[in-house]
Enzyme design. Structure first.
Site, PDB file in Angstrom:
ATOM      1  N   ASP A 134       2.839 -26.282  -9.695  1.00  0.00           N
ATOM      2  CA  ASP A 134       4.035 -25.770 -10.371  1.00  0.00           C
ATOM      3  C   ASP A 134       3.772 -24.405 -10.999  1.00  0.00           C
ATOM      4  O   ASP A 134       4.665 -23.561 -11.067  1.00  0.00           O
ATOM      5  CB  ASP A 134       4.469 -26.757 -11.455  1.00  0.00           C
ATOM      6  CG  ASP A 134       4.933 -28.068 -10.850  1.00  0.00           C
ATOM      7  OD1 ASP A 134       5.650 -28.025  -9.837  1.00  0.00           O
ATOM      8  OD2 ASP A 134       4.553 -29.139 -11.361  1.00  0.00           O
ATOM      9  N   ASN A 185      10.801 -22.376 -16.859  1.00  0.00           N
ATOM     10  CA  ASN A 185      10.649 -23.649 -17.581  1.00  0.00           C
ATOM     11  C   ASN A 185      11.233 -23.553 -18.995  1.00  0.00           C
ATOM     12  O   ASN A 185      12.247 -24.145 -19.281  1.00  0.00           O
ATOM     13  CB  ASN A 185       9.175 -24.038 -17.701  1.00  0.00           C
ATOM     14  CG  ASN A 185       8.717 -24.940 -16.572  1.00  0.00           C
ATOM     15  OD1 ASN A 185       9.528 -25.404 -15.779  1.00  0.00           O
ATOM     16  ND2 ASN A 185       7.428 -25.184 -16.505  1.00  0.00           N
TER      17      ASN A 185
HETATM   18  N1  LIG Z   1       2.361 -30.994 -23.821  1.00  0.00           N
HETATM   19  C1  LIG Z   1       2.777 -30.574 -22.633  1.00  0.00           C
HETATM   20  O1  LIG Z   1       3.290 -31.311 -21.789  1.00  0.00           O
HETATM   21  C2  LIG Z   1       2.627 -29.119 -22.301  1.00  0.00           C
HETATM   22  C3  LIG Z   1       1.918 -28.255 -23.138  1.00  0.00           C
HETATM   23  C4  LIG Z   1       1.826 -26.923 -22.768  1.00  0.00           C
HETATM   24  C5  LIG Z   1       2.442 -26.460 -21.600  1.00  0.00           C
HETATM   25  N2  LIG Z   1       3.118 -27.331 -20.814  1.00  0.00           N
HETATM   26  C6  LIG Z   1       3.840 -26.886 -19.638  1.00  0.00           C
HETATM   27  O2  LIG Z   1       3.027 -26.172 -18.747  1.00  0.00           O
HETATM   28  C7  LIG Z   1       3.857 -25.193 -18.165  1.00  0.00           C
HETATM   29  C8  LIG Z   1       3.021 -24.146 -17.510  1.00  0.00           C
HETATM   30  O3  LIG Z   1       2.531 -24.710 -16.333  1.00  0.00           O
HETATM   31  P1  LIG Z   1       1.167 -24.225 -15.666  1.00  0.00           P
HETATM   32  O4  LIG Z   1       1.014 -24.948 -14.383  1.00  0.00           O
HETATM   33  O5  LIG Z   1       1.134 -22.728 -15.701  1.00  0.00           O
HETATM   34  O6  LIG Z   1       0.117 -24.724 -16.737  1.00  0.00           O
HETATM   35  P2  LIG Z   1      -0.927 -25.940 -16.616  1.00  0.00           P
HETATM   36  O7  LIG Z   1      -1.845 -25.651 -15.486  1.00  0.00           O
HETATM   37  O8  LIG Z   1      -1.449 -26.174 -17.969  1.00  0.00           O
HETATM   38  O9  LIG Z   1      -0.022 -27.172 -16.146  1.00  0.00           O
HETATM   39  C9  LIG Z   1       0.883 -27.850 -16.951  1.00  0.00           C
HETATM   40  C10 LIG Z   1       1.378 -29.117 -16.244  1.00  0.00           C
HETATM   41  O10 LIG Z   1       2.792 -29.131 -16.316  1.00  0.00           O
HETATM   42  C11 LIG Z   1       3.322 -29.365 -15.002  1.00  0.00           C
HETATM   43  N3  LIG Z   1       4.598 -28.679 -14.879  1.00  0.00           N
HETATM   44  C12 LIG Z   1       4.839 -27.345 -14.950  1.00  0.00           C
HETATM   45  N4  LIG Z   1       6.161 -27.124 -14.787  1.00  0.00           N
HETATM   46  C13 LIG Z   1       6.738 -28.330 -14.600  1.00  0.00           C
HETATM   47  C14 LIG Z   1       8.073 -28.760 -14.395  1.00  0.00           C
HETATM   48  N5  LIG Z   1       9.076 -27.899 -14.360  1.00  0.00           N
HETATM   49  N6  LIG Z   1       8.318 -30.081 -14.252  1.00  0.00           N
HETATM   50  C15 LIG Z   1       7.317 -30.990 -14.314  1.00  0.00           C
HETATM   51  N7  LIG Z   1       6.035 -30.647 -14.516  1.00  0.00           N
HETATM   52  C16 LIG Z   1       5.751 -29.329 -14.670  1.00  0.00           C
HETATM   53  C17 LIG Z   1       2.278 -28.818 -14.044  1.00  0.00           C
HETATM   54  O11 LIG Z   1       2.386 -29.449 -12.779  1.00  0.00           O
HETATM   55  C18 LIG Z   1       0.999 -29.203 -14.756  1.00  0.00           C
HETATM   56  O12 LIG Z   1       0.627 -30.520 -14.452  1.00  0.00           O
HETATM   57  C19 LIG Z   1       4.684 -24.694 -19.302  1.00  0.00           C
HETATM   58  O13 LIG Z   1       5.850 -24.049 -18.877  1.00  0.00           O
HETATM   59  C20 LIG Z   1       4.930 -25.969 -20.054  1.00  0.00           C
HETATM   60  O14 LIG Z   1       6.155 -26.579 -19.685  1.00  0.00           O
HETATM   61  C21 LIG Z   1       3.221 -28.650 -21.146  1.00  0.00           C
HETATM   62  N1  LIG Z   2      -0.785 -15.799  -7.743  1.00  0.00           N
HETATM   63  C1  LIG Z   2      -1.277 -16.059  -8.937  1.00  0.00           C
HETATM   64  N2  LIG Z   2      -1.919 -15.111  -9.664  1.00  0.00           N
HETATM   65  C2  LIG Z   2      -2.430 -15.376 -10.894  1.00  0.00           C
HETATM   66  N3  LIG Z   2      -2.345 -16.573 -11.481  1.00  0.00           N
HETATM   67  C3  LIG Z   2      -1.717 -17.552 -10.819  1.00  0.00           C
HETATM   68  C4  LIG Z   2      -1.158 -17.350  -9.510  1.00  0.00           C
HETATM   69  N4  LIG Z   2      -0.618 -18.516  -9.088  1.00  0.00           N
HETATM   70  C5  LIG Z   2      -0.824 -19.401 -10.074  1.00  0.00           C
HETATM   71  N5  LIG Z   2      -1.474 -18.826 -11.105  1.00  0.00           N
HETATM   72  C6  LIG Z   2      -1.905 -19.488 -12.350  1.00  0.00           C
HETATM   73  O1  LIG Z   2      -2.951 -20.388 -12.004  1.00  0.00           O
HETATM   74  C7  LIG Z   2      -2.845 -21.561 -12.793  1.00  0.00           C
HETATM   75  C8  LIG Z   2      -2.944 -22.795 -11.922  1.00  0.00           C
HETATM   76  O2  LIG Z   2      -1.905 -22.787 -10.973  1.00  0.00           O
HETATM   77  P1  LIG Z   2      -1.134 -24.091 -10.545  1.00  0.00           P
HETATM   78  O3  LIG Z   2      -0.491 -24.741 -11.732  1.00  0.00           O
HETATM   79  O4  LIG Z   2      -0.232 -23.702  -9.439  1.00  0.00           O
HETATM   80  O5  LIG Z   2      -2.277 -24.996  -9.960  1.00  0.00           O
HETATM   81  P2  LIG Z   2      -2.855 -26.350 -10.507  1.00  0.00           P
HETATM   82  O6  LIG Z   2      -3.176 -26.211 -11.967  1.00  0.00           O
HETATM   83  O7  LIG Z   2      -3.961 -26.735  -9.576  1.00  0.00           O
HETATM   84  O8  LIG Z   2      -1.649 -27.320 -10.269  1.00  0.00           O
HETATM   85  P3  LIG Z   2      -1.309 -28.583 -11.140  1.00  0.00           P
HETATM   86  O9  LIG Z   2      -0.856 -28.013 -12.458  1.00  0.00           O
HETATM   87  O10 LIG Z   2      -0.250 -29.292 -10.370  1.00  0.00           O
HETATM   88  O11 LIG Z   2      -2.596 -29.358 -11.263  1.00  0.00           O
HETATM   89  C9  LIG Z   2      -1.518 -21.456 -13.561  1.00  0.00           C
HETATM   90  O12 LIG Z   2      -1.805 -21.130 -14.900  1.00  0.00           O
HETATM   91  C10 LIG Z   2      -0.791 -20.318 -12.922  1.00  0.00           C
HETATM   92  O13 LIG Z   2      -0.042 -19.535 -13.839  1.00  0.00           O
END
Ligand SMILES: NC(=O)c1ccc[n+]([C@@H]2O[C@H](COP(=O)([O-])OP(=O)(O)OC[C@H]3O[C@@H](n4cnc5c(N)ncnc54)[C@H](O)[C@@H]3O)[C@@H](O)[C@H]2O)c1
Ligand SMILES: Nc1ncnc2c1ncn2[C@@H]1O[C@H](COP(=O)(O)OP(=O)(O)OP(=O)(O)O)[C@@H](O)[C@H]1O
Length: 411
Positions: free
Chosen positions: A169, A248
């Site tokens: 995501d 988000n």
């Molecule tokens: N307590 C919490 O649940 C918490 C805390 C901080 C941030 N977040 C979320 O993490 C997001 C950033 O995501 P990231 O991947 O860059 O960080 P990250 O790698 O820390 O992942 C956060 C988790 O949230 C999930 N996620 C992200 N957007 C989602 C959505 N729209 N619906 C369901 N799950 C979703 C991702 O799959 C991942 O498992 C923020 O926008 C925020 O919503 C959640």
């Molecule tokens: N093209 C990009 N360049 C720099 N940062 C990126 C890029 N794509 C994703 N990221 C950052 O890398 C991090 C991990 O990406 P992503 O959430 O897609 O993978 P993941 O953590 O393996 O997935 P999940 O959250 O489902 O476990 C996120 O914080 C996202 O903002």
């Protein structure tokens, strides 16, 4: 296509038959009739978005959502039907965005680039980092294009027909953040662990991309929020920093401070409440399954237009989350009597300090993020909450009483 033909299309298109790509993808900055801008658009594939409804003619789209005819209020057409994308000319250019530091993503990216070039004859853009990675693998990848500076990123939407994301995501959020105006359709492949917004399986990438490039494809139009930070030092509201778009949510929290946040919240100038707790999340409906969910907010289908107002650990027994209509503007102010500054973060990134007197304005953004669906927007949403979040997973209650006794009770 001749210039006058193109002008005719721009002038004639009135959304009577759906939403056409040049309407969705045109930004205000390029509204000028300059030949340069028009010629850039001519290189893009043209597509049409229309409302899709089982058993109905998908091309029908009435503008009158609510009718007041003869004093009777009826809802003639609902705004969030399933949307379908049909290509009117073949897509020619794709942008592939990948999550960094992942070997499996790197391998898949190289395979996909080769296939898209050799079998589909497409132009391919990747980020500068990814181009460098591909070139270390083989100099054959020389045809892959990239950009040099941020100015070029601002023009990407005029060149790219389709964006493919390889990651979780976070990569979809990253893709959305690259487009400050119109966003080309995104095809999100799942290479993360949860993948709530990434319905496509990477093992079947050829079949998936074949089907998307052929069309029609169901689309989820994901709303975004437009956020502006207004500093108390600014002389007026228009003297703001660059607006930030979130897919988000925007979170205003206490950061490292151990004090409660104290946030005054207004909705279209009406006082709503004062948040005293860890903070506040203003979320889109797409973001309803992310941080807002963890803070007790409702899960909302991503095409429901609305803004979620979800407190984080409020120090009050009665502070329930709200869902507000899409047309409102929210204003969150850090009052002068606040014991500490607050911190705003945007899709979990770019933290900005909000000092006493500063405010954050938040409203629905004009350009949504179109993401391709595996089945359709509702089926994909339900699959994600069931398979990803294990929503309402419970052992089924069994009946183990004597059948005869049950029959007697029924009599
Ligand atoms: N307590 C919490 O649940 C918490 C805390 C901080 C941030 N977040 C979320 O993490 C997001 C950033 O995501 P990231 O991947 O860059 O960080 P990250 O790698 O820390 O992942 C956060 C988790 O949230 C999930 N996620 C992200 N957007 C989602 C959505 N729209 N619906 C369901 N799950 C979703 C991702 O799959 C991942 O498992 C923020 O926008 C925020 O919503 C959640
Ligand atoms: N093209 C990009 N360049 C720099 N940062 C990126 C890029 N794509 C994703 N990221 C950052 O890398 C991090 C991990 O990406 P992503 O959430 O897609 O993978 P993941 O953590 O393996 O997935 P999940 O959250 O489902 O476990 C996120 O914080 C996202 O903002």
């Amino acid at each position: 296509m001749q210039q006058n033909e193109l002008d005719k299309i721009f002038d004639e298109c009135c959304m009577k038959h759906g939403i056409c790509s040049h309407e969705v993808l045109r930004d205000r900055g390029s509204d000028s009739s300059s030949n340069v801008d028009r010629s850039k658009m001519m290189r893009k594939a043209s597509f049409k978005l229309s409302w899709w409804c089982k058993g109905e003619n998908g091309d029908q789209h009435k503008h009158d959502i609510v009718s007041f005819e003869k004093g009777n209020i009826t809802t003639a057409e609902r705004s969030s039907k399933q949307i379908s994308l049909k290509w009117e000319s073949d897509p020619q250019t794709v942008l592939i965005l990948t999550k960094p530091n992942s070997v499996s993503v790197r391998i898949l990216c190289a395979q996909m680039v080769r296939w898209l070039k050799e079998k589909k004859k497409l132009n391919i853009y990747v980020e500068p980092r990814v181009r460098a990675e591909l070139l270390t693998e083989s100099s054959d990848f020389n045809y892959v294009q990239t950009w040099k500076d941020d100015q070029e990123i601002l023009l990407l939407h005029t060149k790219v027909d389709l964006v493919i994301t390889l990651g979780g995501d976070g990569t979809v959020l990253w893709a959305a953040s690259m487009f400050k105006g119109p966003v080309p359709p995104i095809v999100p492949f799942s290479l993360g662990s949860l993948g709530f917004m990434t319905p496509f399986h990477s093992e079947h990438f050829k079949e998936c991309l074949d089907s998307v490039l052929r069309g029609p494809v169901s689309i989820t139009l994901r709303h975004r929020l437009l956020c502006r930070v207004i500093r108390d030092a600014a002389k007026n509201e228009y003297e703001t920093e660059e607006p930030i778009l979130v897919l988000n949510e925007v979170t205003i929290d206490r950061g490292i401070s151990s004090y409660l946040t104290n946030l005054e919240c207004y909705c279209d100038n009406s006082f709503v409440t004062c948040v005293q707790g860890d903070g506040l999340i203003l979320s889109t409906t797409s973001g309803s399954t992310a941080y807002s969910l963890a803070a007790g907010g409702s899960m909302v289908h991503p095409q429901v237009p609305g803004i979620l107002f979800t407190p984080i650990c409020p120090h009050s027994l009665s502070f329930r989350p709200l869902i507000l209509p899409e047309h409102v503007t929210l204003r969150i102010v850090v009052p002068f009597n606040s014991r500490s500054p607050a911190w705003a973060s945007f899709d979990g990134k770019d933290r900005k300090q909000l000092a006493a007197g500063d405010a954050l304005l938040c409203s629905m953004a004009p350009c949504p993020v179109p993401t391709a669906c595996q089945v359709d927007s509702t089926s994909d949403f339900l699959s994600s909450i069931q398979d990803g979040l294990h929503w309402n997973l419970r052992k089924t209650q069994s009946f183990d009483g004597p059948r005869e006794l049950q029959d007697i009770i029924q009599i």
